[in-house]
Scaffold this active site. Structure first.
Site, PDB file in Angstrom:
ATOM      1  N   THR A 125     -13.810  -6.078   5.077  1.00 61.24           N
ATOM      2  CA  THR A 125     -13.530  -6.225   6.507  1.00 61.24           C
ATOM      3  C   THR A 125     -13.693  -4.912   7.263  1.00 61.24           C
ATOM      4  OG1 THR A 125     -11.166  -6.003   6.020  1.00 61.24           O
ATOM      5  CG2 THR A 125     -12.025  -8.227   6.298  1.00 61.24           C
ATOM      6  N   ASP A 178     -18.779  -4.762 -12.528  1.00 65.08           N
ATOM      7  CA  ASP A 178     -19.386  -4.082 -13.676  1.00 65.08           C
ATOM      8  C   ASP A 178     -20.251  -5.102 -14.399  1.00 65.08           C
ATOM      9  OD1 ASP A 178     -19.841  -2.216 -15.860  1.00 65.08           O
ATOM     10  OD2 ASP A 178     -17.957  -1.236 -15.291  1.00 65.08           O
ATOM     11  N   ASP A 191       0.840  -1.203   0.000  1.00 67.47           N
ATOM     12  CA  ASP A 191       0.000   0.000   0.000  1.00 67.47           C
ATOM     13  C   ASP A 191       0.873   1.251   0.000  1.00 67.47           C
ATOM     14  OD1 ASP A 191      -2.284  -1.549  -0.056  1.00 67.47           O
ATOM     15  OD2 ASP A 191      -2.412  -1.657   2.129  1.00 67.47           O
ATOM     16  N   LYS A 250     -10.808  -5.615  -7.339  1.00 71.56           N
ATOM     17  CA  LYS A 250     -12.227  -5.763  -6.972  1.00 71.56           C
ATOM     18  C   LYS A 250     -13.171  -5.315  -8.098  1.00 71.56           C
ATOM     19  CE  LYS A 250     -11.307  -4.840  -2.054  1.00 71.56           C
ATOM     20  NZ  LYS A 250      -9.922  -4.299  -2.139  1.00 71.56           N
ATOM     21  N   ASP A 275      -5.358  -6.756  -6.544  1.00 72.84           N
ATOM     22  CA  ASP A 275      -6.583  -6.533  -5.775  1.00 72.84           C
ATOM     23  C   ASP A 275      -7.330  -5.311  -6.317  1.00 72.84           C
ATOM     24  OD1 ASP A 275      -8.505  -6.491  -3.750  1.00 72.84           O
ATOM     25  OD2 ASP A 275      -7.180  -5.492  -2.317  1.00 72.84           O
ATOM     26  N   GLY A 288      -0.476  -5.738   5.937  1.00 75.01           N
ATOM     27  CA  GLY A 288       0.048  -4.513   5.349  1.00 75.01           C
ATOM     28  C   GLY A 288       0.939  -3.744   6.289  1.00 75.01           C
ATOM     29  N   ARG A 289       0.353  -2.773   6.976  1.00 78.87           N
ATOM     30  CA  ARG A 289       1.125  -1.841   7.793  1.00 78.87           C
ATOM     31  C   ARG A 289       1.999  -2.467   8.867  1.00 78.87           C
ATOM     32  NH1 ARG A 289      -4.140   1.981   8.067  1.00 78.87           N
ATOM     33  NH2 ARG A 289      -5.006  -0.101   7.741  1.00 78.87           N
ATOM     34  N   LYS A 345       0.494  -8.033  -2.537  1.00 74.49           N
ATOM     35  CA  LYS A 345      -0.789  -7.533  -3.021  1.00 74.49           C
ATOM     36  C   LYS A 345      -0.596  -6.147  -3.608  1.00 74.49           C
ATOM     37  CE  LYS A 345      -4.051  -5.721  -0.269  1.00 74.49           C
ATOM     38  NZ  LYS A 345      -4.552  -4.452  -0.881  1.00 74.49           N
TER      39      LYS A 345
END
Length: 230
Positions: free
Chosen positions: A117, A66, A11, A63, A61, A208-209, A34
Protein backbone atom coordinates in the site's frame (compact mmCIF):
# COMPACT_ATOMS: atom_id res chain seq x y z
CA UNK A 1 -16.60 -13.96 5.86
CA UNK A 2 -15.75 -10.76 7.65
CA UNK A 3 -13.68 -10.61 10.82
CA UNK A 4 -15.48 -8.38 13.34
CA UNK A 5 -12.25 -7.39 15.10
CA UNK A 6 -9.92 -4.88 13.46
CA UNK A 7 -6.40 -6.34 13.43
CA UNK A 8 -4.04 -4.25 15.56
CA UNK A 9 -0.57 -3.86 14.10
CA UNK A 10 1.84 -4.40 17.00
CA UNK A 11 4.54 -2.23 15.44
CA UNK A 12 6.67 -2.08 18.58
CA UNK A 13 10.44 -2.55 18.85
CA UNK A 14 10.48 -4.85 21.88
CA UNK A 15 8.72 -7.62 23.77
CA UNK A 16 8.25 -5.33 26.79
CA UNK A 17 6.45 -2.72 24.69
CA UNK A 18 4.01 -5.38 23.54
CA UNK A 19 3.38 -6.57 27.09
CA UNK A 20 2.73 -2.99 28.22
CA UNK A 21 0.32 -2.39 25.37
CA UNK A 22 -1.63 -5.64 25.73
CA UNK A 23 -1.91 -5.14 29.50
CA UNK A 24 -4.03 -2.04 28.81
CA UNK A 25 -6.86 -4.29 27.63
CA UNK A 26 -9.12 -6.32 29.94
CA UNK A 27 -8.20 -10.01 29.91
CA UNK A 28 -11.59 -10.98 28.49
CA UNK A 29 -11.01 -8.79 25.41
CA UNK A 30 -9.54 -11.20 22.87
CA UNK A 31 -7.77 -9.25 20.16
CA UNK A 32 -6.56 -10.01 16.65
CA UNK A 33 -3.03 -8.67 16.29
CA UNK A 34 -0.44 -8.41 13.56
CA UNK A 35 3.17 -9.29 14.35
CA UNK A 36 5.44 -7.92 11.66
CA UNK A 37 9.10 -8.13 10.77
CA UNK A 38 10.44 -5.60 13.27
CA UNK A 39 8.87 -7.27 16.29
CA UNK A 40 9.44 -10.85 15.12
CA UNK A 41 13.11 -10.23 14.37
CA UNK A 42 13.55 -8.50 17.74
CA UNK A 43 11.68 -10.98 19.93
CA UNK A 44 11.61 -14.18 17.88
CA UNK A 45 9.01 -16.97 17.91
CA UNK A 46 8.47 -16.49 21.64
CA UNK A 47 6.46 -13.32 21.00
CA UNK A 48 3.95 -15.38 18.98
CA UNK A 49 3.69 -18.00 21.71
CA UNK A 50 3.18 -15.28 24.35
CA UNK A 51 0.37 -13.58 22.45
CA UNK A 52 -1.32 -16.89 21.62
CA UNK A 53 -1.16 -17.96 25.27
CA UNK A 54 -3.14 -14.84 26.14
CA UNK A 55 -5.89 -16.09 23.84
CA UNK A 56 -5.39 -13.55 21.07
CA UNK A 57 -5.39 -14.33 17.34
CA UNK A 58 -2.17 -13.71 15.39
CA UNK A 59 -1.53 -12.59 11.85
CA UNK A 60 2.20 -13.17 11.35
CA UNK A 61 3.16 -10.68 8.66
CA UNK A 62 6.57 -11.84 7.36
CA UNK A 63 5.85 -11.68 3.60
CA UNK A 64 7.97 -14.69 2.64
CA UNK A 65 9.51 -14.60 -0.83
CA UNK A 66 12.10 -17.22 -1.81
CA UNK A 67 12.43 -20.41 -3.80
CA UNK A 68 9.49 -22.81 -3.31
CA UNK A 69 11.37 -25.35 -1.19
CA UNK A 70 12.65 -22.71 1.24
CA UNK A 71 9.26 -21.06 1.62
CA UNK A 72 7.50 -24.40 2.10
CA UNK A 73 9.96 -25.42 4.82
CA UNK A 74 9.67 -22.05 6.56
CA UNK A 75 5.89 -22.30 6.54
CA UNK A 76 6.07 -25.72 8.20
CA UNK A 77 7.99 -24.05 11.05
CA UNK A 78 5.46 -21.21 11.33
CA UNK A 79 2.60 -23.74 11.43
CA UNK A 80 4.04 -25.10 14.67
CA UNK A 81 3.63 -21.67 16.29
CA UNK A 82 -0.15 -21.84 15.93
CA UNK A 83 -0.51 -18.65 13.91
CA UNK A 84 -3.99 -17.89 12.63
CA UNK A 85 -2.84 -16.24 9.42
CA UNK A 86 0.42 -15.50 7.61
CA UNK A 87 1.53 -14.37 4.17
CA UNK A 88 3.88 -14.50 1.21
CA UNK A 89 4.63 -12.21 -1.73
CA UNK A 90 2.53 -13.14 -4.75
CA UNK A 91 5.49 -12.08 -6.92
CA UNK A 92 7.20 -15.30 -5.80
CA UNK A 93 5.01 -17.18 -8.25
CA UNK A 94 2.35 -19.88 -8.25
CA UNK A 95 4.74 -22.74 -7.46
CA UNK A 96 6.14 -20.88 -4.46
CA UNK A 97 2.64 -20.13 -3.19
CA UNK A 98 1.61 -23.76 -3.61
CA UNK A 99 4.69 -24.84 -1.62
CA UNK A 100 3.75 -22.32 1.08
CA UNK A 101 0.23 -23.74 1.28
CA UNK A 102 1.55 -27.29 1.56
CA UNK A 103 4.06 -26.34 4.24
CA UNK A 104 1.58 -24.38 6.35
CA UNK A 105 -1.22 -26.90 6.09
CA UNK A 106 -4.94 -26.23 5.82
CA UNK A 107 -5.63 -24.73 9.25
CA UNK A 108 -4.27 -21.18 9.22
CA UNK A 109 -5.23 -18.67 6.56
CA UNK A 110 -2.55 -18.01 3.96
CA UNK A 111 -2.70 -14.82 1.95
CA UNK A 112 -0.40 -13.06 -0.50
CA UNK A 113 0.81 -9.50 -0.85
CA UNK A 114 -0.08 -8.03 -4.25
CA UNK A 115 1.34 -4.51 -4.28
CA UNK A 116 2.32 -2.82 -1.02
CA UNK A 117 0.00 0.00 0.00
CA UNK A 118 3.06 2.29 0.09
CA UNK A 119 3.61 1.69 -3.65
CA UNK A 120 2.33 4.28 -6.10
CA UNK A 121 1.60 3.56 -9.76
CA UNK A 122 4.56 5.72 -10.77
CA UNK A 123 6.90 3.74 -8.51
CA UNK A 124 5.56 0.43 -9.81
CA UNK A 125 6.15 1.42 -13.43
CA UNK A 126 9.55 2.99 -12.82
CA UNK A 127 11.12 0.47 -10.44
CA UNK A 128 9.27 -2.79 -11.08
CA UNK A 129 8.90 -2.07 -14.81
CA UNK A 130 5.29 -3.22 -14.72
CA UNK A 131 3.65 -1.14 -17.43
CA UNK A 132 0.00 -1.84 -16.67
CA UNK A 133 -2.08 0.14 -14.20
CA UNK A 134 -1.61 -0.51 -10.50
CA UNK A 135 -5.15 -1.91 -10.32
CA UNK A 136 -4.49 -4.33 -13.19
CA UNK A 137 -1.29 -5.53 -11.53
CA UNK A 138 -3.08 -6.15 -8.24
CA UNK A 139 -5.93 -8.08 -9.87
CA UNK A 140 -3.45 -10.16 -11.89
CA UNK A 141 -1.58 -11.14 -8.72
CA UNK A 142 -4.87 -11.91 -6.94
CA UNK A 143 -5.99 -14.27 -9.72
CA UNK A 144 -2.66 -16.11 -9.57
CA UNK A 145 -2.96 -16.32 -5.79
CA UNK A 146 -6.38 -17.94 -6.12
CA UNK A 147 -4.95 -20.31 -8.72
CA UNK A 148 -2.30 -21.38 -6.20
CA UNK A 149 -4.97 -22.30 -3.65
CA UNK A 150 -4.38 -19.51 -1.14
CA UNK A 151 -7.18 -17.93 0.88
CA UNK A 152 -6.80 -14.37 -0.30
CA UNK A 153 -4.60 -11.32 -0.60
CA UNK A 154 -3.35 -8.24 1.15
CA UNK A 155 -4.54 -5.27 -0.88
CA UNK A 156 -5.73 -1.70 -0.73
CA UNK A 157 -9.41 -1.35 0.07
CA UNK A 158 -9.72 0.50 -3.25
CA UNK A 159 -9.04 -2.80 -5.05
CA UNK A 160 -11.39 -5.12 -3.13
CA UNK A 161 -14.36 -4.94 -5.49
CA UNK A 162 -12.27 -5.68 -8.59
CA UNK A 163 -10.45 -8.57 -6.88
CA UNK A 164 -13.65 -10.25 -5.70
CA UNK A 165 -15.20 -9.79 -9.14
CA UNK A 166 -12.26 -11.64 -10.73
CA UNK A 167 -11.92 -14.35 -8.05
CA UNK A 168 -14.90 -14.99 -5.74
CA UNK A 169 -16.81 -13.33 -2.92
CA UNK A 170 -15.20 -15.81 -0.51
CA UNK A 171 -11.68 -14.79 -1.54
CA UNK A 172 -10.24 -12.95 1.47
CA UNK A 173 -9.25 -9.31 1.07
CA UNK A 174 -7.18 -7.99 3.98
CA UNK A 175 -6.66 -4.26 3.81
CA UNK A 176 -3.96 -2.32 5.64
CA UNK A 177 -3.70 1.46 5.41
CA UNK A 178 -6.94 1.93 7.37
CA UNK A 179 -7.23 5.31 9.06
CA UNK A 180 -10.19 6.85 10.93
CA UNK A 181 -11.42 10.05 9.29
CA UNK A 182 -9.13 12.97 10.14
CA UNK A 183 -6.09 10.93 11.23
CA UNK A 184 -2.62 11.21 9.71
CA UNK A 185 -1.96 9.19 6.56
CA UNK A 186 1.72 8.51 7.50
CA UNK A 187 3.69 6.53 4.90
CA UNK A 188 0.65 4.89 3.30
CA UNK A 189 -0.24 6.05 -0.20
CA UNK A 190 -3.64 4.34 -0.51
CA UNK A 191 -5.81 4.65 2.60
CA UNK A 192 -9.46 4.31 3.60
CA UNK A 193 -11.64 4.65 6.72
CA UNK A 194 -13.02 1.56 8.52
CA UNK A 195 -16.58 2.41 7.50
CA UNK A 196 -15.62 2.80 3.83
CA UNK A 197 -13.63 -0.47 3.93
CA UNK A 198 -16.69 -2.29 5.24
CA UNK A 199 -18.93 -0.88 2.52
CA UNK A 200 -16.49 -1.83 -0.21
CA UNK A 201 -16.24 -5.43 1.03
CA UNK A 202 -12.99 -5.81 2.98
CA UNK A 203 -12.86 -8.98 5.09
CA UNK A 204 -10.07 -7.90 7.46
CA UNK A 205 -8.69 -4.44 8.23
CA UNK A 206 -5.33 -3.64 9.81
CA UNK A 207 -4.93 -0.55 11.98
CA UNK A 208 -1.66 0.45 13.63
CA UNK A 209 -0.70 3.89 14.83
CA UNK A 210 -4.25 5.28 15.20
CA UNK A 211 -4.58 2.70 18.01
CA UNK A 212 -1.05 2.05 19.28
CA UNK A 213 -0.08 5.73 19.44
CA UNK A 214 -3.41 7.04 20.71
CA UNK A 215 -3.64 8.76 24.07
CA UNK A 216 -6.13 6.06 25.08
CA UNK A 217 -5.43 2.97 22.92
CA UNK A 218 -8.36 0.97 24.33
CA UNK A 219 -10.85 3.75 23.58
CA UNK A 220 -9.34 4.22 20.11
CA UNK A 221 -9.63 0.48 19.43
CA UNK A 222 -13.25 0.34 20.58
CA UNK A 223 -14.16 3.35 18.42
CA UNK A 224 -12.59 1.80 15.32
CA UNK A 225 -14.18 -1.58 16.09
CA UNK A 226 -17.57 0.10 16.44
CA UNK A 227 -17.12 1.94 13.12
CA UNK A 228 -16.03 -1.29 11.41
CA UNK A 229 -19.12 -3.09 12.70
CA UNK A 230 -21.65 -0.26 12.38
Amino acid sequence: MREERPIIALDFPSFEDVKTFLNLFPSEEKLYVKIGMELYYAAGPEIVRYVKNLGHSVFLDLKLHDIPNTVGSAMAVLANLGVDMTNVHAAGGVEMMKAARQGLGEGPKLIAVTQLTSTSEEQMRDFQNIQTSLAESVVHYAKRTAEAGLDGVVCSAHEVEAIKAETSQDFVCLTPGIRPAGSAVGDQKRVMTPADAKVIGSDFIVVGRPITQAEDPVAAYQAIKAEWNA
